[in-house]
Design a protein around this motif. Structure first.
Motif, PDB file in Angstrom:
ATOM      1  N   PHE A 229     -33.223  56.352 -30.978  1.00 12.04           N
ATOM      2  CA  PHE A 229     -33.208  54.934 -30.644  1.00 12.04           C
ATOM      3  C   PHE A 229     -32.422  54.241 -31.752  1.00 12.04           C
ATOM      4  O   PHE A 229     -32.483  54.651 -32.911  1.00 12.04           O
ATOM      5  N   TYR A 230     -31.682  53.225 -31.367  1.00 14.96           N
ATOM      6  CA  TYR A 230     -30.908  52.481 -32.363  1.00 14.96           C
ATOM      7  C   TYR A 230     -31.244  51.001 -32.311  1.00 14.96           C
ATOM      8  O   TYR A 230     -31.421  50.441 -31.226  1.00 14.96           O
ATOM      9  N   ILE A 231     -31.286  50.402 -33.505  1.00 17.06           N
ATOM     10  CA  ILE A 231     -31.190  48.933 -33.563  1.00 17.06           C
ATOM     11  C   ILE A 231     -29.756  48.621 -33.935  1.00 17.06           C
ATOM     12  O   ILE A 231     -29.181  49.251 -34.826  1.00 17.06           O
ATOM     13  N   GLU A 232     -29.174  47.651 -33.243  1.00 20.93           N
ATOM     14  CA  GLU A 232     -27.822  47.185 -33.576  1.00 20.93           C
ATOM     15  C   GLU A 232     -27.965  45.809 -34.220  1.00 20.93           C
ATOM     16  O   GLU A 232     -28.161  44.806 -33.525  1.00 20.93           O
ATOM     17  N   ASP A 262     -38.117  57.256 -35.416  1.00 21.05           N
ATOM     18  CA  ASP A 262     -37.460  57.356 -34.105  1.00 21.05           C
ATOM     19  C   ASP A 262     -36.165  56.557 -34.008  1.00 21.05           C
ATOM     20  O   ASP A 262     -35.402  56.748 -33.072  1.00 21.05           O
ATOM     21  N   PHE A 263     -35.968  55.657 -34.968  1.00 15.52           N
ATOM     22  CA  PHE A 263     -34.816  54.749 -34.892  1.00 15.52           C
ATOM     23  C   PHE A 263     -33.789  55.026 -35.977  1.00 15.52           C
ATOM     24  O   PHE A 263     -34.127  55.433 -37.087  1.00 15.52           O
ATOM     25  N   LYS A 264     -32.530  54.730 -35.647  1.00 13.81           N
ATOM     26  CA  LYS A 264     -31.456  54.675 -36.629  1.00 13.81           C
ATOM     27  C   LYS A 264     -30.674  53.378 -36.366  1.00 13.81           C
ATOM     28  O   LYS A 264     -31.036  52.608 -35.467  1.00 13.81           O
ATOM     29  N   MET A 265     -29.613  53.190 -37.133  1.00 15.14           N
ATOM     30  CA  MET A 265     -28.797  51.984 -36.961  1.00 15.14           C
ATOM     31  C   MET A 265     -27.564  52.269 -36.093  1.00 15.14           C
ATOM     32  O   MET A 265     -26.959  53.335 -36.214  1.00 15.14           O
ATOM     33  N   ASN A 266     -27.223  51.303 -35.261  1.00 16.58           N
ATOM     34  CA  ASN A 266     -25.905  51.294 -34.630  1.00 16.58           C
ATOM     35  C   ASN A 266     -25.162  50.130 -35.279  1.00 16.58           C
ATOM     36  O   ASN A 266     -25.464  48.959 -35.009  1.00 16.58           O
ATOM     37  N   ILE A 267     -24.217  50.447 -36.153  1.00 19.14           N
ATOM     38  CA  ILE A 267     -23.554  49.414 -36.955  1.00 19.14           C
ATOM     39  C   ILE A 267     -22.261  48.950 -36.284  1.00 19.14           C
ATOM     40  O   ILE A 267     -21.366  49.754 -36.030  1.00 19.14           O
ATOM     41  N   GLU A 268     -22.210  47.667 -36.010  1.00 24.32           N
ATOM     42  CA  GLU A 268     -20.984  47.083 -35.437  1.00 24.32           C
ATOM     43  C   GLU A 268     -20.231  46.334 -36.535  1.00 24.32           C
ATOM     44  O   GLU A 268     -20.800  45.481 -37.229  1.00 24.32           O
ATOM     45  N   ALA A 269     -18.942  46.634 -36.647  1.00 25.45           N
ATOM     46  CA  ALA A 269     -18.128  46.042 -37.720  1.00 25.45           C
ATOM     47  C   ALA A 269     -18.200  44.521 -37.705  1.00 25.45           C
ATOM     48  O   ALA A 269     -18.459  43.878 -38.726  1.00 25.45           O
ATOM     49  N   ASN A 270     -17.999  43.933 -36.538  1.00 21.81           N
ATOM     50  CA  ASN A 270     -17.957  42.472 -36.440  1.00 21.81           C
ATOM     51  C   ASN A 270     -19.314  41.836 -36.728  1.00 21.81           C
ATOM     52  O   ASN A 270     -19.394  40.696 -37.175  1.00 21.81           O
ATOM     53  N   HIS A 271     -20.410  42.567 -36.490  1.00 23.25           N
ATOM     54  CA  HIS A 271     -21.739  42.033 -36.801  1.00 23.25           C
ATOM     55  C   HIS A 271     -21.979  42.043 -38.306  1.00 23.25           C
ATOM     56  O   HIS A 271     -22.585  41.124 -38.846  1.00 23.25           O
ATOM     57  N   ARG A 284     -23.113  51.835 -45.546  1.00 25.90           N
ATOM     58  CA  ARG A 284     -23.710  52.464 -46.740  1.00 25.90           C
ATOM     59  C   ARG A 284     -25.224  52.238 -46.778  1.00 25.90           C
ATOM     60  O   ARG A 284     -25.990  53.150 -47.070  1.00 25.90           O
ATOM     61  N   VAL A 285     -25.650  50.995 -46.468  1.00 21.68           N
ATOM     62  CA  VAL A 285     -27.093  50.702 -46.467  1.00 21.68           C
ATOM     63  C   VAL A 285     -27.800  51.638 -45.480  1.00 21.68           C
ATOM     64  O   VAL A 285     -28.849  52.215 -45.777  1.00 21.68           O
ATOM     65  N   SER A 286     -27.203  51.820 -44.303  1.00 23.73           N
ATOM     66  CA  SER A 286     -27.810  52.706 -43.295  1.00 23.73           C
ATOM     67  C   SER A 286     -27.820  54.142 -43.811  1.00 23.73           C
ATOM     68  O   SER A 286     -28.836  54.846 -43.704  1.00 23.73           O
ATOM     69  N   ALA A 287     -26.702  54.577 -44.379  1.00 21.16           N
ATOM     70  CA  ALA A 287     -26.592  55.975 -44.806  1.00 21.16           C
ATOM     71  C   ALA A 287     -27.573  56.289 -45.927  1.00 21.16           C
ATOM     72  O   ALA A 287     -28.245  57.320 -45.889  1.00 21.16           O
ATOM     73  N   VAL A 288     -27.688  55.414 -46.925  1.00 21.23           N
ATOM     74  CA  VAL A 288     -28.573  55.754 -48.046  1.00 21.23           C
ATOM     75  C   VAL A 288     -30.041  55.742 -47.608  1.00 21.23           C
ATOM     76  O   VAL A 288     -30.892  56.325 -48.276  1.00 21.23           O
ATOM     77  N   ASN A 289     -30.313  55.110 -46.487  1.00 26.95           N
ATOM     78  CA  ASN A 289     -31.674  55.141 -45.950  1.00 26.95           C
ATOM     79  C   ASN A 289     -31.862  56.228 -44.893  1.00 26.95           C
ATOM     80  O   ASN A 289     -32.885  56.260 -44.202  1.00 26.95           O
ATOM     81  N   GLY A 290     -30.851  57.083 -44.744  1.00 25.78           N
ATOM     82  CA  GLY A 290     -30.938  58.174 -43.761  1.00 25.78           C
ATOM     83  C   GLY A 290     -30.925  57.670 -42.338  1.00 25.78           C
ATOM     84  O   GLY A 290     -31.467  58.313 -41.432  1.00 25.78           O
ATOM     85  N   MET A 291     -30.339  56.510 -42.101  1.00 21.36           N
ATOM     86  CA  MET A 291     -30.420  55.914 -40.762  1.00 21.36           C
ATOM     87  C   MET A 291     -29.064  55.526 -40.195  1.00 21.36           C
ATOM     88  O   MET A 291     -28.973  54.617 -39.360  1.00 21.36           O
ATOM     89  N   LEU A 292     -28.005  56.206 -40.630  1.00 23.09           N
ATOM     90  CA  LEU A 292     -26.701  55.923 -40.030  1.00 23.09           C
ATOM     91  C   LEU A 292     -26.582  56.721 -38.731  1.00 23.09           C
ATOM     92  O   LEU A 292     -26.452  57.948 -38.762  1.00 23.09           O
ATOM     93  N   GLY A 293     -26.674  56.026 -37.610  1.00 23.46           N
ATOM     94  CA  GLY A 293     -26.698  56.734 -36.331  1.00 23.46           C
ATOM     95  C   GLY A 293     -25.387  56.656 -35.575  1.00 23.46           C
ATOM     96  O   GLY A 293     -24.787  57.666 -35.227  1.00 23.46           O
ATOM     97  N   SER A 294     -24.929  55.433 -35.312  1.00 21.45           N
ATOM     98  CA  SER A 294     -23.780  55.259 -34.438  1.00 21.45           C
ATOM     99  C   SER A 294     -23.003  54.022 -34.887  1.00 21.45           C
ATOM    100  O   SER A 294     -23.488  53.245 -35.721  1.00 21.45           O
ATOM    101  N   VAL A 295     -21.805  53.873 -34.329  1.00 22.72           N
ATOM    102  CA  VAL A 295     -20.938  52.762 -34.737  1.00 22.72           C
ATOM    103  C   VAL A 295     -20.415  52.047 -33.497  1.00 22.72           C
ATOM    104  O   VAL A 295     -19.987  52.699 -32.538  1.00 22.72           O
ATOM    105  N   ASP A 296     -20.472  50.714 -33.511  1.00 25.68           N
ATOM    106  CA  ASP A 296     -19.740  49.936 -32.522  1.00 25.68           C
ATOM    107  C   ASP A 296     -18.434  49.541 -33.189  1.00 25.68           C
ATOM    108  O   ASP A 296     -18.397  48.718 -34.117  1.00 25.68           O
TER     109      ASP A 296
END
Ligand code: XUL
Ligand code: CO
Length: 441
Positions: A229-232, A262-271, A284-296
């Motif tokens: 699951f991702y939060i964007e 159960d969750f990771k981040m979906n990071i959108e550049a413009n957001h 980087r914030v997502s990665a250091v927390n082990g939560m870099l999931g996907s990219v918009d």
């Protein structure tokens, strides 16, 4: 079946010397970078909403692009035509994934049961189209922000009926995602926020959002959804203040409510840039927390300051993005072009050209990020910058979590005033980056 993009043929890699607008200059799917094929590093996805639905409507005027694909918009025939167009488009571009909102796939009907029946029909059709191709679903989501019922949010709505309707949409969108083999499920809290605290119980709303997410996880796991699951995160727009402000805020929320497994981040550049960060920062914030999931994958325009969802063209940004992704060991998701052509780029050729631009920009970013890592000067500098924690006894104890405040204070008394901590050498590092990006001029 009739070809939709008749004048546009399959896009191939031709190399950096090519002047063919509809050829890849840098994206060569089979080229191996750091031991892995480009196509594996870069699982690109098409956003159903921008590519197949959006016509360029803005606040000041109607759409400019014709996305009827030979059918009457608002009908199931049109929903099918969009599937045909989407599959032809992805196959011609070599894009292997797609992302969807429920209401991108079918027009919403009068009742949720009727809408769900339409979703059953269209997902059957998509499954049929998937056969014999390597095209897969990257992630699905429910649109809980467009319909007026969601004016005060979905999980955060003051109305329990709206909350339950959101739950019903999530339930079905999860079923569709599982049916289509999706790797992830996204929550973008577009209206999960507030306009004024004068009418808002923030704690109540956040607890309800967490409850809705918990229900989604329980249901998803019960029907065999094994993906993330991702939060964007996005700080604002459409709401003045959105709860998933940025990666740090969303991660804190997930941990507080016990949803972080159960969750990771979906990071959108413009957001990220709307939140006052760089794209690289939220990665980087997502990665250091082990939560870099996907990219918009998109870009904004800093002179405009809203979510312009432009196709990525800035190689500096994609290089820094790919540097984070490579360092994090890749994504569990992919790179979804949550991007639209400009309103005056309204032709089918523009749609193709936009993907050529985006895919080439990320391919260049990947090549250059790998070059930065192989060059080693940046890593070496960062590594040496913290050397005093390795080279001293107190430094090692601090790192091991074994030092006390009094011990540190004793070292301070003994050593006297600290010397300056060493230059950050930002200008040097930026020139290394330019050298790697541009090489021989
Ligand atoms: C809106 C946005 C959404 C999400 C999915 O800014 O990015 O399209 O990606 O709901
Ligand atoms: Co997005």
């Amino acid at each position: 079946m009739a070809e939709i993009f008749q004048s546009l043929s399959k896009v191939h890699f031709e190399g950096a010397e090519s002047k063919n607008p509809l050829a890849f200059k840098y994206y060569n799917p089979d080229r191996v970078i750091l031991g892995k094929k480009m196509s594996e590093h870069l699982p690109f996805a098409m956003a159903w909403w921008h590519n197949l639905c959006a016509t360029g409507t803005d606040m000041f005027g109607p759409g400019t692009a014709d996305k009827s694909f030979g059918a009457e918009p608002g009908t199931m025939a049109h929903a099918r035509a969009k599937v045909d167009a989407g599959f032809e488009f992805m196959q011609k571009l070599g894009v292997r994934y797609f992302c969807f909102h429920d209401v991108d796939l079918v027009p919403e009907a009068a009742t949720i049961d009727q809408t769900n029946a339409r979703l059953d029909e269209i997902t059957d059709y998509i499954l049929e189209k998937m056969k014999g191709t390597d095209i897969r679903c990257l992630w699905g989501t429910a649109n809980m922000f467009s319909n007026p019922r969601f004016m005060n949010g979905a999980g955060s709505s003051n109305s329990v009926d709206v909350f339950c309707h959101a739950a019903a949409q999530i339930k079905k969108a999860l079923e569709c995602t599982v049916k289509l083999g999706g790797r992830g499920y996204v929550f973008w809290g577009g209206r999960e926020g507030y306009e004024t605290l004068m009418n808002t119980d923030m704690k109540f709303e956040q607890e309800n959002i967490a409850a809705l997410m918990r229900m989604a996880v329980e249901y998803g796991r019960s029907i065999g959804f094994t993906g993330d699951f991702y939060i964007e995160p996005k700080p604002k727009e459409p709401m003045k203040h959105q709860y998933d402000f940025d990666a740090a805020t969303a991660i804190g929320f997930l941990r507080y409510y016990g949803l972080d497994k159960d969750f990771k981040m979906n990071i959108e550049a413009n957001h990220a840039t709307l939140a006052g960060h760089t794209f690289q920062h939220d990665l980087r914030v997502s990665a250091v927390n082990g939560m870099l999931g996907s990219v918009d994958a998109n870009t904004g325009d800093l002179l405009l300051g809203w979510d312009t969802d432009e196709f990525p063209y800035n190689v500096y940004d994609t290089t820094l993005c790919m540097y984070e992704v490579l360092k994090a060991g890749g994504l569990t998701g992919g790179f979804n072009f949550d991007a639209k052509t400009r309103r005056s780029s309204y032709t089918f050729e523009d749609m193709f050209q936009a993907f050529v631009l985006g895919m080439d920009t990320f391919a260049l970013g990947l090549i250059k990020a790998a070059a930065i890592i192989e060059d080693g000067r940046v890593d070496e500098f960062v590594n040496n910058r913290y050397a005093s924690y390795r080279d001293t006894e107190i430094g090692r104890k601090i790192r091991a979590g074994q030092a006390s405040l009094s011990e540190c204070a004793a070292v301070a008394s003994q050593n006297g005033a600290p010397a300056l901590p060493g230059s950050g050498r930002q200008e040097y590092l930026e020139s290394v980056m330019n050298q790697i990006l541009f090489g021989q001029a």
